[in-house]
Design a protein around this motif. Structure first.
Motif, PDB file in Angstrom:
ATOM      1  N   UNK A   1       0.834  -1.213   0.000  1.00  0.00           N
ATOM      2  CA  UNK A   1       0.000   0.000   0.000  1.00  0.00           C
ATOM      3  C   UNK A   1       0.858   1.247   0.000  1.00  0.00           C
ATOM      4  N   UNK A   2       0.344   2.316  -0.616  1.00  0.00           N
ATOM      5  CA  UNK A   2       1.062   3.585  -0.628  1.00  0.00           C
ATOM      6  C   UNK A   2       0.164   4.723  -1.046  1.00  0.00           C
ATOM      7  N   UNK A   3       0.767   5.910  -1.178  1.00  0.00           N
ATOM      8  CA  UNK A   3       0.034   7.084  -1.655  1.00  0.00           C
ATOM      9  C   UNK A   3       0.841   7.765  -2.746  1.00  0.00           C
ATOM     10  N   UNK A   4       0.113   8.288  -3.738  1.00  0.00           N
ATOM     11  CA  UNK A   4       0.781   8.948  -4.859  1.00  0.00           C
ATOM     12  C   UNK A   4       1.468  10.208  -4.358  1.00  0.00           C
ATOM     13  N   UNK A   5       2.800  10.279  -4.594  1.00  0.00           N
ATOM     14  CA  UNK A   5       3.575  11.447  -4.178  1.00  0.00           C
ATOM     15  C   UNK A   5       3.851  12.378  -5.348  1.00  0.00           C
TER      16      UNK A   5
ATOM     17  N   UNK B   1       4.306   7.104 -11.985  1.00  0.00           N
ATOM     18  CA  UNK B   1       3.919   7.583 -10.657  1.00  0.00           C
ATOM     19  C   UNK B   1       5.080   7.366  -9.706  1.00  0.00           C
ATOM     20  N   UNK B   2       5.240   8.282  -8.786  1.00  0.00           N
ATOM     21  CA  UNK B   2       6.119   8.050  -7.643  1.00  0.00           C
ATOM     22  C   UNK B   2       5.228   7.895  -6.427  1.00  0.00           C
ATOM     23  N   UNK B   3       5.412   6.786  -5.734  1.00  0.00           N
ATOM     24  CA  UNK B   3       4.508   6.417  -4.639  1.00  0.00           C
ATOM     25  C   UNK B   3       5.285   6.314  -3.343  1.00  0.00           C
ATOM     26  N   UNK B   4       4.789   6.975  -2.325  1.00  0.00           N
ATOM     27  CA  UNK B   4       5.375   6.857  -0.983  1.00  0.00           C
ATOM     28  C   UNK B   4       4.721   5.683  -0.276  1.00  0.00           C
ATOM     29  N   UNK B   5       5.534   4.779   0.262  1.00  0.00           N
ATOM     30  CA  UNK B   5       4.987   3.560   0.855  1.00  0.00           C
ATOM     31  C   UNK B   5       5.713   3.209   2.144  1.00  0.00           C
ATOM     32  N   UNK B   6       4.990   3.293   3.265  1.00  0.00           N
ATOM     33  CA  UNK B   6       5.572   2.879   4.538  1.00  0.00           C
ATOM     34  C   UNK B   6       5.779   1.368   4.579  1.00  0.00           C
ATOM     35  N   UNK B   7       4.879   0.623   3.946  1.00  0.00           N
ATOM     36  CA  UNK B   7       5.002  -0.841   3.934  1.00  0.00           C
ATOM     37  C   UNK B   7       6.333  -1.279   3.347  1.00  0.00           C
ATOM     38  N   UNK B   8       6.729  -0.660   2.234  1.00  0.00           N
ATOM     39  CA  UNK B   8       7.940  -1.096   1.539  1.00  0.00           C
ATOM     40  C   UNK B   8       9.200  -0.486   2.121  1.00  0.00           C
ATOM     41  N   UNK B   9       9.055   0.657   2.815  1.00  0.00           N
ATOM     42  CA  UNK B   9      10.228   1.326   3.377  1.00  0.00           C
ATOM     43  C   UNK B   9      11.012   2.100   2.336  1.00  0.00           C
ATOM     44  N   UNK B  10      10.425   2.328   1.159  1.00  0.00           N
ATOM     45  CA  UNK B  10      11.101   3.101   0.112  1.00  0.00           C
ATOM     46  C   UNK B  10      10.050   3.773  -0.744  1.00  0.00           C
ATOM     47  N   UNK B  11      10.486   4.686  -1.598  1.00  0.00           N
ATOM     48  CA  UNK B  11       9.564   5.225  -2.586  1.00  0.00           C
ATOM     49  C   UNK B  11       9.512   4.252  -3.761  1.00  0.00           C
ATOM     50  N   UNK B  12       8.388   4.244  -4.439  1.00  0.00           N
ATOM     51  CA  UNK B  12       8.197   3.302  -5.543  1.00  0.00           C
ATOM     52  C   UNK B  12       7.925   4.085  -6.810  1.00  0.00           C
ATOM     53  N   UNK B  13       8.706   3.791  -7.814  1.00  0.00           N
ATOM     54  CA  UNK B  13       8.496   4.405  -9.128  1.00  0.00           C
ATOM     55  C   UNK B  13       7.885   3.344 -10.034  1.00  0.00           C
ATOM     56  N   UNK B  14       6.760   3.688 -10.668  1.00  0.00           N
ATOM     57  CA  UNK B  14       6.037   2.698 -11.464  1.00  0.00           C
ATOM     58  C   UNK B  14       5.455   3.334 -12.706  1.00  0.00           C
ATOM     59  N   UNK B  15       5.515   2.593 -13.801  1.00  0.00           N
ATOM     60  CA  UNK B  15       4.774   2.984 -14.991  1.00  0.00           C
ATOM     61  C   UNK B  15       3.308   2.697 -14.743  1.00  0.00           C
ATOM     62  N   UNK B  16       2.425   3.489 -15.321  1.00  0.00           N
ATOM     63  CA  UNK B  16       1.015   3.294 -14.982  1.00  0.00           C
ATOM     64  C   UNK B  16       0.116   3.798 -16.098  1.00  0.00           C
ATOM     65  N   UNK B  17      -1.111   3.265 -16.078  1.00  0.00           N
ATOM     66  CA  UNK B  17      -2.170   3.792 -16.931  1.00  0.00           C
ATOM     67  C   UNK B  17      -3.322   4.263 -16.052  1.00  0.00           C
TER      68      UNK B  17
END
Length: 382
Positions: free
Chosen positions: A261-265, A272-288
């Motif tokens: 889980x995360x929130x769009x940063x 998208x760059x997503x902030x995620x406490x679950x993962x302990x890192x920011x997540x960069x993802x391609x998206x539609x």
């Protein structure tokens, strides 16, 4: 230039051709038993020659839907059309449809060929034609050496092929299969899946199969309808269902997956760059996905898409989860690692065993890093 069978098969997508007419149409079909709704307002098109799967957990309505196609149940509302003809009120024995059950229901006192011929005799088909058609399907399912045997003299896989031959000998326009391989062991089941695919492709008959086995549906299907609580939640090819699920339910039901889980940063061009406490890192993802900054999202990560290493990458701030190896499962071709992240979340990753060395370079309690590419994660909004 000649086109290979595999290339031709890939291009066979009648559901994407507006000129193609569906072989089977379900229009707003519901089925209620008292106050319980087993099938809830389903509309679905199935095309001629498809190997179509209804996939879902027990109680999702898939078998009820199959029984309505067969005529054993009547819809509470809606229409079922076969080649444009409304099947409402048409009894099972008058429908150009046959059904193969999990139990096979073979007559124990009859030989293989008599079991196969039974339905034709009931239809008063001439004996000469019966003999010819029985011989054809026995050859098709490769049971020629067993034609005189009775069911108790056959293996489970052979009995399954007798039941299939009995269903096919009547030359139905559509064959319905209700968990047909459920009684077989895993190895025979996998072998029989490919046999079914080859037979279906040779005959060109529309097959509709009900199963709760995701691997089976992924193997045999042209398309899959994933069901939940009487509704269809996604219809797509096996590749699309696995790689591009439309919800957390579908992602979790098909194969193994990690949901973070995360929130769009930040919203960029196709990323998208997503902030995620679950993962302990920011997540960069391609998206539609059209998700504004601050929106809650979930990232689905398949275990095989993650790379596990004891060496930290150059940049640990993005698409890099760190944790401790909590458990290991050795499956021969794969090793499965359960990694407890620093956040406390548990992540599963899979690593192919490319060599015969049984010594695991990564073992329990090792500090490891899990990395993935931006196109490996699936961003979901529901």
């Amino acid at each position: 230039m000649a086109v290979s069978g595999q290339e031709a098969r890939k291009k066979w997508e009648p559901w994407n051709d507006p000129q193609e007419k569906p072989h089977v149409q379900l229009v707003g079909v519901s089925k209620r038993f008292g106050e319980f709704t087993a099938v809830d307002n389903i509309s679905l098109d199935i095309y001629k020659g498809e190997f179509f799967s209804l996939l879902g957990p027990s109680g999702c309505g898939k078998t009820t839907l199959l029984r309505m196609l067969a005529g054993f149940e009547q819809p509470s509302q809606g229409q079922i059309l076969l080649e444009g003809s409304d099947m409402s009120g048409v009894p099972p024995y008058r429908r150009p449809v046959n059904m193969m059950f999990q139990s096979y229901a073979l007559f124990p006192h009859m030989s293989v060929e008599r079991n196969i011929a039974f339905g034709l005799k009931q239809d008063k088909i001439p004996n000469l034609e019966i003999a010819q058609r029985v011989e054809e399907v026995i050859e098709l399912v490769e049971l020629g050496a067993f034609a005189k045997r009775k069911p108790h003299q056959l293996s489970g896989g052979q009995r399954q092929r007798v039941a299939l031959a009995r269903a096919l000998v009547k030359k139905p326009k559509m064959l319905l299969l209700d968990e047909p391989l459920g009684a077989l062991d895993k190895k025979l089941r996998a072998q029989t899946q490919f046999e079914l695919m080859n037979i279906q492709e040779r005959l060109g008959i529309t097959f509709v199969i009900v199963t709760h086995d995701q691997e089976e549906a992924m193997t045999v299907s042209t398309r899959i309808a994933v069901m939940d609580h009487g509704r269809i939640v996604q219809v797509a090819t096996p590749t699309e269902i696995y790689e591009y699920p439309n919800s957390r339910y579908v992602a979790g039901f098909i194969g193994d997956v990690n949901i973070v889980e995360g929130r769009v940063a930040e919203v960029g061009d196709g990323h998208l760059t997503i902030a995620s406490e679950d993962s302990g890192c920011s997540i960069r993802a391609r998206h539609a996905l059209d998700a504004p900054v601050g929106a809650a999202v979930w990232i689905a990560l398949r275990p095989e898409k993650l790379v596990i290493s004891m060496e930290a990458p150059a940049d640990t701030r993005s698409n890099c989860m760190a944790g401790e190896v909590w458990d290991i499962g050795y499956l021969g071709n794969l090793s499965i690692y359960h990694v407890k992240l620093d956040s406390g979340a548990m992540i599963t990753t899979a690593k192919t065993n490319r060599t015969r060395d049984t010594e695991q370079p990564i073992t329990w309690e090792d500090r490891v890093y899990l990395t993935w590419t931006p196109d490996a994660g699936i961003v979901l909004g529901q």
